[in-house]
Design a protein around this motif. Structure first.
Motif, PDB file in Angstrom:
ATOM      1  N   VAL A 176       3.898   6.178  -5.410  1.00 21.33           N
ATOM      2  CA  VAL A 176       3.870   6.379  -6.814  1.00 21.33           C
ATOM      3  C   VAL A 176       2.724   7.202  -7.196  1.00 21.33           C
ATOM      4  O   VAL A 176       2.207   7.186  -8.500  1.00 21.33           O
ATOM      5  CB  VAL A 176       4.212   5.109  -7.815  1.00 21.33           C
ATOM      6  N   ASN A 177       2.120   7.741  -6.353  1.00 23.37           N
ATOM      7  CA  ASN A 177       0.799   8.645  -6.551  1.00 23.37           C
ATOM      8  C   ASN A 177      -0.377   7.866  -7.202  1.00 23.37           C
ATOM      9  O   ASN A 177      -1.013   8.411  -7.778  1.00 23.37           O
ATOM     10  CB  ASN A 177       1.250   9.749  -7.315  1.00 23.37           C
ATOM     11  N   LEU A 178      -0.672   6.658  -7.008  1.00 24.75           N
ATOM     12  CA  LEU A 178      -1.754   6.056  -7.160  1.00 24.75           C
ATOM     13  C   LEU A 178      -2.659   5.744  -6.061  1.00 24.75           C
ATOM     14  O   LEU A 178      -2.412   5.138  -5.137  1.00 24.75           O
ATOM     15  CB  LEU A 178      -1.364   4.559  -7.989  1.00 24.75           C
ATOM     16  N   GLY A 179      -3.660   6.361  -6.056  1.00 27.98           N
ATOM     17  CA  GLY A 179      -4.649   6.367  -5.112  1.00 27.98           C
ATOM     18  C   GLY A 179      -4.240   6.974  -3.727  1.00 27.98           C
ATOM     19  O   GLY A 179      -4.647   6.627  -2.613  1.00 27.98           O
ATOM     20  N   ARG A 180      -3.352   7.908  -3.835  1.00 24.81           N
ATOM     21  CA  ARG A 180      -2.855   8.703  -2.691  1.00 24.81           C
ATOM     22  C   ARG A 180      -4.338   9.155  -1.740  1.00 24.81           C
ATOM     23  O   ARG A 180      -4.024   9.007  -0.558  1.00 24.81           O
ATOM     24  CB  ARG A 180      -1.995   9.626  -3.164  1.00 24.81           C
ATOM     25  N   ASN A 181      -5.256   9.598  -2.513  1.00 25.82           N
ATOM     26  CA  ASN A 181      -6.408  10.244  -1.536  1.00 25.82           C
ATOM     27  C   ASN A 181      -7.162   9.302  -0.903  1.00 25.82           C
ATOM     28  O   ASN A 181      -7.727   9.198   0.175  1.00 25.82           O
ATOM     29  CB  ASN A 181      -7.341  11.172  -2.598  1.00 25.82           C
ATOM     30  N   VAL A 221       0.639  -1.206   0.064  1.00 26.88           N
ATOM     31  CA  VAL A 221       0.113   0.063   0.171  1.00 26.88           C
ATOM     32  C   VAL A 221       0.895   1.258   0.112  1.00 26.88           C
ATOM     33  O   VAL A 221       0.677   2.291  -0.824  1.00 26.88           O
ATOM     34  CB  VAL A 221      -1.095  -0.263   1.097  1.00 26.88           C
ATOM     35  N   PHE A 222       1.980   1.062   0.761  1.00 24.80           N
ATOM     36  CA  PHE A 222       2.715   2.293   0.914  1.00 24.80           C
ATOM     37  C   PHE A 222       3.707   2.647  -0.459  1.00 24.80           C
ATOM     38  O   PHE A 222       3.839   3.759  -0.896  1.00 24.80           O
ATOM     39  CB  PHE A 222       3.863   2.404   2.006  1.00 24.80           C
ATOM     40  N   ALA A 223       3.926   1.606  -1.095  1.00 24.44           N
ATOM     41  CA  ALA A 223       4.515   1.476  -2.622  1.00 24.44           C
ATOM     42  C   ALA A 223       3.685   2.160  -3.463  1.00 24.44           C
ATOM     43  O   ALA A 223       3.709   3.012  -4.189  1.00 24.44           O
ATOM     44  CB  ALA A 223       5.022   0.286  -2.874  1.00 24.44           C
ATOM     45  N   VAL A 224       2.346   1.819  -3.416  1.00 16.94           N
ATOM     46  CA  VAL A 224       1.374   2.362  -4.529  1.00 16.94           C
ATOM     47  C   VAL A 224       1.007   3.710  -3.999  1.00 16.94           C
ATOM     48  O   VAL A 224       1.048   4.642  -4.837  1.00 16.94           O
ATOM     49  CB  VAL A 224      -0.034   1.560  -4.199  1.00 16.94           C
ATOM     50  N   ARG A 225       1.209   4.020  -2.869  1.00 17.45           N
ATOM     51  CA  ARG A 225       0.865   5.540  -2.273  1.00 17.45           C
ATOM     52  C   ARG A 225       2.046   6.183  -2.901  1.00 17.45           C
ATOM     53  O   ARG A 225       2.060   7.619  -3.389  1.00 17.45           O
ATOM     54  CB  ARG A 225       0.733   5.848  -0.995  1.00 17.45           C
TER      55      ARG A 225
END
Length: 121
Positions: free
Chosen positions: A86-91, A80-84
């Protein structure tokens, strides 16, 4: 070393490092508590990884199943932190959502392993 053993050892180390670091940082009432909590968490995570990697085969099946489910929590948090990052689904992926997904992963992995053990003769 097979993939299940490697995943469990590394994931349990990551989970332990995260949990120990957060607990120490929250319990210490000093300004730079992260300077104490992070190294202690990392050292504890390394110890858990080495111990579990060496003794995984001698553990009972139920303990191995629980250890793998425990490892899934840390690996899910990292994903989840890796996805955040790279700015995918940060919100959408807040800390609370990450913890919820980690706990859901623990339940899913444990139940999947429990079911697969019953299916074996």
């Amino acid at each position: 070393m097979n993939a299940w053993k490697l995943f469990t050892a590394v994931g349990a180390g990551v989970t332990t490092a995260l949990l120990v670091a957060v607990v120490i940082i929250e319990l210490l009432q000093i300004e730079f508590s992260a300077l104490v909590g992070l190294p202690v968490g990392v050292i504890t995570g390394i110890i858990v990884t080495v111990w579990l990697g060496g003794s995984f085969d001698e553990l009972p099946v139920g303990v191995r199943r629980a250890a793998t489910a425990y490892a899934a929590f840390g690996m899910t948090i990292l994903a989840v932190f890796a996805v955040r990052y790279v700015n995918l689904g940060r919100n959408v992926l807040s800390l609370e959502v990450a913890i919820g997904l980690g706990l859901a992963a623990v339940g899913v992995v444990y139940l999947a392993l429990l079911r697969s053990d019953r299916a074996l003769p």
